[in-house]
Write a protein that holds these residues in place. Structure first.
Motif, PDB file in Angstrom:
ATOM      1  N   GLY A   1      29.559  18.538 -36.201  1.00  0.00           N
ATOM      2  CA  GLY A   1      31.466  19.057 -35.326  1.00  0.00           C
ATOM      3  C   GLY A   1      31.386  17.351 -35.571  1.00  0.00           C
ATOM      4  O   GLY A   1      33.117  16.963 -35.262  1.00  0.00           O
ATOM      5  N   GLU A   2      30.768  16.821 -34.935  1.00  0.00           N
ATOM      6  CA  GLU A   2      31.091  15.365 -34.083  1.00  0.00           C
ATOM      7  C   GLU A   2      30.171  14.017 -36.028  1.00  0.00           C
ATOM      8  O   GLU A   2      30.790  13.097 -35.052  1.00  0.00           O
ATOM      9  N   ASP A   3      29.832  14.429 -35.896  1.00  0.00           N
ATOM     10  CA  ASP A   3      28.669  14.009 -37.542  1.00  0.00           C
ATOM     11  C   ASP A   3      28.800  14.006 -38.786  1.00  0.00           C
ATOM     12  O   ASP A   3      27.787  15.521 -38.727  1.00  0.00           O
ATOM     13  N   ASP A   4      29.150  13.229 -39.226  1.00  0.00           N
ATOM     14  CA  ASP A   4      29.569  14.632 -41.077  1.00  0.00           C
ATOM     15  C   ASP A   4      28.091  14.360 -41.630  1.00  0.00           C
ATOM     16  O   ASP A   4      27.764  15.113 -42.709  1.00  0.00           O
ATOM     17  N   ASP A   5      27.327  13.262 -40.795  1.00  0.00           N
ATOM     18  CA  ASP A   5      26.180  12.803 -41.809  1.00  0.00           C
ATOM     19  C   ASP A   5      25.037  13.981 -41.241  1.00  0.00           C
ATOM     20  O   ASP A   5      23.502  13.837 -42.024  1.00  0.00           O
ATOM     21  N   LEU A   6      25.189  14.638 -40.671  1.00  0.00           N
ATOM     22  CA  LEU A   6      24.502  15.764 -40.183  1.00  0.00           C
ATOM     23  C   LEU A   6      24.737  17.368 -40.447  1.00  0.00           C
ATOM     24  O   LEU A   6      25.788  17.351 -40.735  1.00  0.00           O
ATOM     25  N   SER A   7      23.241  17.644 -41.100  1.00  0.00           N
ATOM     26  CA  SER A   7      23.551  19.024 -41.031  1.00  0.00           C
ATOM     27  C   SER A   7      22.826  19.745 -40.682  1.00  0.00           C
ATOM     28  O   SER A   7      20.946  19.148 -39.932  1.00  0.00           O
ATOM     29  N   TYR A   8      21.867  21.033 -40.906  1.00  0.00           N
ATOM     30  CA  TYR A   8      20.779  22.520 -40.116  1.00  0.00           C
ATOM     31  C   TYR A   8      20.171  22.573 -42.217  1.00  0.00           C
ATOM     32  O   TYR A   8      21.195  23.519 -42.631  1.00  0.00           O
ATOM     33  N   SER A   9      19.117  22.596 -41.965  1.00  0.00           N
ATOM     34  CA  SER A   9      18.736  24.216 -42.650  1.00  0.00           C
ATOM     35  C   SER A   9      17.428  25.549 -42.154  1.00  0.00           C
ATOM     36  O   SER A   9      17.064  24.744 -41.106  1.00  0.00           O
TER      37      SER A   9
END
Length: 356
Positions: free
Chosen positions: A247-255
């Protein structure tokens, strides 16, 4: 609602704001009080509660909550194993609920004092690890997977990215929880998370020892902070922790890796010897209130087992596959099962891995 982090978004970073301004709940339940002093001692994972939940409960009930923090289930278990030092409410994970029941460490709940159990989703009204839900009520559930920086990582769809590849050497954090790390390594190798087969255990141990050179840190469940700060590009972590920093960084994701993962459920329990059992039941009932549940889930971004709370939340939360994975992902996941043999073998293996 739109989730906006109001404090360091981490399940383990130091909680701030528990005495912040009260939120305006649409229903603020009042509790009938016994002769107990108006105090409650709560032992919890760090920041695993709504930002103002404790203050709101105090306003509703007059009960003052003191919260101490533990880093993992092993610390919780060790703290209570020799006798309860004074805690009234704890939040162990499913396999530790089973372990603590077997060890006689949990009180049975008086459901007549927890009317809000009616808010619990049907799927969580019973549990194989606690038949009849005699000792626990569900709190949150979720998965373990890989948080990653999209601009740096080509593919995080397999556990290979953090367990069996040097492509991101020195930019990987694994959890410091041997039970979970060994479990998902077994899944990556095509076995059950709960395997105790010697040959399978040996293969998992050897792979983890081989991969140590590529791991920057075995994190005390703060991999999301390392990822957010740029210290690592991949972090084995709990889904809610990664979703919070996303929610603070659009470059992060989860898999959730394709080989499967751990499917966990955290529960609210009263440990044997709780000094304030009436207050404990009142607090548990409050946690299961629909509006309180909305505030908790919106703050910590884990999947709530509170159906009444979930019904009040918007699609940004309920439709997030990182929080509520699709059925085909859940089908590949496993819950951790407790057995003395498994605990012993995993502890011995983890000791060898760390010493290698």
């Amino acid at each position: 609602m739109t989730y906006t982090p109001k404090f360091r978004a981490s399940r383990r970073s130091v909680l701030k704001g528990s005495g912040a301004a009260f939120i305006g709940l649409t229903m603020m339940p009042r509790f009938a009080m016994s002769e107990e002093e108006k105090k409650l001692n709560f032992y919890n994972w760090d920041t695993y509660i709504g930002e103002t939940t404790l203050a709101d409960f105090n306003k509703a009930s007059g009960i003052e909550v003191k919260m101490d923090l533990y880093a993992d289930n092993a610390e919780l278990f060790a703290k209570l194993k020799e006798g309860n030092p004074g805690y009234d409410v704890i939040i162990p994970t499913n396999d530790y609920v089973e372990r603590m029941i077997a060890a006689g460490m949990l009180d049975e709940l008086d459901k007549s004092k927890i009317a809000n159990t009616a808010n619990v989703a049907d799927a969580f009204q019973d549990a194989t690890f606690d038949p009849g839900r005699k000792h626990s009520v569900p709190y949150m559930w979720g998965t373990m997977g890989i948080g990653y920086r999209k601009s740096k990582v080509k593919d995080a769809s397999s556990w290979k990215a953090v367990l069996d590849s040097s492509e991101n050497a020195g930019r990987i954090s694994l959890l410091g929880d041997g039970e979970s790390v060994i479990g998902v390594t077994l899944q990556y190798l095509g076995h059950s998370f709960n395997s105790v087969v010697p040959a399978e255990m040996k293969a998992a141990e050897e792979l983890l020892i081989k991969g140590k050179k590529d791991v920057k840190v075995y994190a005390d469940d703060n991999g999301q902070d390392l990822l957010a700060s740029g210290e690592v590009d991949l972090a084995m972590e709990w889904n809610g922790d990664i979703i919070q920093v996303m929610g603070e960084d659009d470059d992060l994701s989860y898999s959730v890796p394709g080989e499967g993962s751990l499917l966990w459920q955290d529960c609210v329990c009263i440990p044997k010897g709780a000094p304030h059992p009436e207050n404990a039941h009142a607090f548990i009932n409050y946690l299961l209130d629909a509006d309180a549940g909305v505030h908790i889930a919106d703050t910590i971004q884990y999947a709530t087992a509170n159906a009444a709370a979930k019904a009040k939340m918007d699609a940004k939360y309920t439709g997030n596959p990182g929080i509520f994975p699709p059925d085909e992902v859940i089908a590949k996941c496993e819950a951790s099962l407790y057995s003395e043999e498994k605990t012993k073998l995993r502890n011995e293996s983890w000791t060898r891995i760390q010493a290698a």
